[in-house]
Design a protein around this motif. Structure first.
Motif: not given
Length: 215
Positions: A115-139
């Motif tokens: 389980n590289l990303v947790g299975t709970s909704n909060s884990d999924q939301a946390s992973a998506l936020t972390a990914f988008n934060n990186i993308v937003n910095r690149m933008r």
């Protein structure tokens, strides 16, 4: 009539205009070509800078695969507390956006926690936020970048100890990549043509993997 035709044949008043009309298309192509080379180099430079700034942000901010961050490699048999993490226990993982959600998986031929990303909704939301934060910095450096253009890899680096009480057991080599970018030259705009650019990437070793201040 013959005299008039002969006089017309000897007339050179319009020769300069005719020569200019012949040369003008070549001059325009040459000028637009110079502009396109400059635009291409500018686009290339922005893509490289975006990946460099993206990975600098990624190594200090939250790790996208939060399940990897919280995973303990201590198994009580082959890996004990304080042992270096072997490549056989973590060979590398790759994360990308798939249908609006973060998808992290082991690289081909590599091993990693289930389980590289947790299975709970909060884990999924946390992973998506972390990914988008990186993308937003690149933008900030290349606004046309989309989440689908970015891949974030966490590769084995040989750093990290099992049961680390201060954070992630592993300190992977983080690589941020840009893919599927295109460049549209001025010469091809009338035909809606574009040129596919190569992939761009930059890599640094993870620092803390939990950068609440950086976020």
């Amino acid at each position: 009539m013959k005299r008039w035709l002969a006089s017309l044949a000897r007339n050179t008043h319009a020769s300069s205009a005719a020569e200019f009309a012949l040369v003008l298309p070549l001059l325009l192509i040459f000028l637009l070509g110079i502009i396109d080379v400059g635009r291409l180099m500018w686009t290339w430079n922005r893509a490289e800078k975006a990946t460099q700034m993206g990975v600098r942000y990624a190594i200090a901010a939250d790790m996208v695969p939060n399940g990897l961050y919280s995973y303990s490699f201590v198994n009580g048999s082959t890996i004990t507390q304080g042992d270096p993490i072997p490549e056989s226990a973590f060979g590398g993982a790759s994360c990308l956006i798939n249908a609006g959600a973060v998808s992290c998986s082991c690289k081909t031929g590599a091993t990693c926690p289930a389980n590289l990303v947790g299975t709970s909704n909060s884990d999924q939301a946390s992973a998506l936020t972390a990914f988008n934060n990186i993308v937003n910095r690149m933008r900030l450096f290349m606004p046309e970048i989309g989440s689908a253009n970015v891949t974030i890899d966490y590769d084995y680096s040989g750093l990290g100890y099992a049961g680390d009480p201060n954070g992630s057991d592993v300190s992977p080599l983080v690589k941020v990549s840009l893919k599927q970018l295109t460049f549209r030259p001025l010469l091809l705009m009338l035909f809606k043509g574009s040129i596919a650019l190569p992939s761009f990437s930059a890599a640094l070793t993870m620092e803390d993997g939990q950068g609440t201040v950086a976020n």
